[in-house]
Write an enzyme that holds these catalytic residues in place. Sequence first.
Site, PDB file in Angstrom:
ATOM      1  N   GLU A  88      77.426  60.177  24.882  1.00 25.35           N
ATOM      2  CA  GLU A  88      77.160  61.553  25.421  1.00 25.35           C
ATOM      3  C   GLU A  88      77.822  61.701  26.716  1.00 25.35           C
ATOM      4  OE1 GLU A  88      73.663  64.688  26.696  1.00 25.35           O
ATOM      5  OE2 GLU A  88      73.164  62.637  26.237  1.00 25.35           O
ATOM      6  N   ILE A 111      70.477  58.136  28.346  1.00 23.36           N
ATOM      7  CA  ILE A 111      69.286  58.527  28.818  1.00 23.36           C
ATOM      8  C   ILE A 111      69.130  60.002  27.766  1.00 23.36           C
ATOM      9  CG2 ILE A 111      67.405  59.456  30.530  1.00 23.36           C
ATOM     10  CD1 ILE A 111      69.529  58.193  32.458  1.00 23.36           C
ATOM     11  N   ASP A 118      73.521  57.368  23.525  1.00 23.89           N
ATOM     12  CA  ASP A 118      72.591  58.352  24.533  1.00 23.89           C
ATOM     13  C   ASP A 118      72.165  57.366  25.683  1.00 23.89           C
ATOM     14  OD1 ASP A 118      71.030  61.520  23.956  1.00 23.89           O
ATOM     15  OD2 ASP A 118      71.566  60.232  25.844  1.00 23.89           O
ATOM     16  N   ASP A 170      71.945  61.875  20.197  1.00 26.46           N
ATOM     17  CA  ASP A 170      70.583  61.957  20.072  1.00 26.46           C
ATOM     18  C   ASP A 170      69.806  61.472  19.184  1.00 26.46           C
ATOM     19  OD1 ASP A 170      71.345  65.261  21.188  1.00 26.46           O
ATOM     20  OD2 ASP A 170      70.615  63.875  22.470  1.00 26.46           O
TER      21      ASP A 170
HETATM   22  C1  LIP Z   1      67.776  66.128  24.409  1.00 25.27           C
HETATM   23  C2  LIP Z   1      67.300  65.904  23.143  1.00 25.27           C
HETATM   24  C3  LIP Z   1      66.109  67.051  22.781  1.00 25.27           C
HETATM   25  C4  LIP Z   1      66.419  68.364  22.939  1.00 25.27           C
HETATM   26  C5  LIP Z   1      66.965  68.647  24.391  1.00 25.27           C
HETATM   27  C6  LIP Z   1      68.321  67.536  24.850  1.00 25.27           C
HETATM   28  P1  LIP Z   1      69.234  65.081  26.222  1.00 25.27           P
HETATM   29  O1  LIP Z   1      68.842  65.369  24.614  1.00 25.27           O
HETATM   30  O2  LIP Z   1      67.003  64.491  22.832  1.00 25.27           O
HETATM   31  O3  LIP Z   1      65.733  66.939  21.582  1.00 25.27           O
HETATM   32  O4  LIP Z   1      65.545  69.356  22.821  1.00 25.27           O
HETATM   33  O5  LIP Z   1      67.416  69.764  24.758  1.00 25.27           O
HETATM   34  O6  LIP Z   1      69.058  67.955  24.330  1.00 25.27           O
HETATM   35  O7  LIP Z   1      70.234  66.208  26.763  1.00 25.27           O
HETATM   36  O8  LIP Z   1      68.387  64.577  26.842  1.00 25.27           O
HETATM   37  O9  LIP Z   1      70.205  63.664  25.893  1.00 25.27           O
END
Ligand code: LIP
Length: 275
Positions: free
Chosen positions: A79, A97, A95, A222
């Site tokens: 990411e 975090i 990812d 994600d």
């Molecule tokens: C998050 C996603 C989540 C989404 C958030 C965000 P990040 O990823 O896991 O499902 O609703 O808007 O995109 O940005 O925390 O890696």
Amino acid sequence: MWQGLILSDEVNPWELLVLAEHAALEAARFIVERRPADLGVAETKSSPTDVVTEMDTGAEQLIRKAVLERRPDDGFLGEEGGADSGASGVRWVIDPIDGTVNYLYGLPAFAVSIGVEVGGTTVAGVVAAPLMGEVYTAVRGAGAWCNGAPVKARPATGLGDALVATGFGYRAERRRRQGEIVRALLPRVRDIRRGGSAALDLCAVAAGRLDGYFERGTHAWDCSAGALIATEAGAVVGGFHGAEAGEPMVIAAPRGTFTALHDALVELGADATDY
Ligand code: LIP
């Protein structure tokens, strides 16, 4: 076990899982133990609310280093660090975090997510949620576990009895449309949950804590590990109209529930492409 997947001798999914878990636990320790008391936003990406902290980038560098020390020819899609192709045919989808906004606000629902692909197919995955004390793992064709214990998705249920999670994008216009879809869906399900991490929502489906999850706008990092974990726990993970799960839509649920949720979302126009 690995239908149609040619694995050369040095690519053993179990060994890849061990390395992924090692790297994820190291990163999880780092983001908890080294979190600055005054943690702030280092930069923003697709919108002012799409934030990155120094810990996101630090954790990803740590994971890449741990992998490259043992597998110098592998590729990455991260990411924060972007894509590097590699020469081995093995790619690590990271990812560092997932649930960064939760992490920034001190909420516990965040996780380190690492999926490992061989020839474009995810064969191993780990989602480590340090403040929840949970580590989800999976190997393709072999099952899924939480802290080493097998996990299994719930039996299918009618939509009216389904506890469903979803998420919202970082752009205001998309959020407005997603809000309209949720407003229309709400009277048709048991209830809605918004956890803030796609990886943890997919693991919750795998662990039978949700009947379903859907979201538009997620990225490969994600969902890579969480999708394998949910699939190995018996859920169906896919997109609209038979497509694979991806940016346009990820839906995860036990088969019967998947169909009911999919059809309701289509009826509500969630498969439109203009948002
Ligand atoms: C998050 C996603 C989540 C989404 C958030 C965000 P990040 O990823 O896991 O499902 O609703 O808007 O995109 O940005 O925390 O890696």
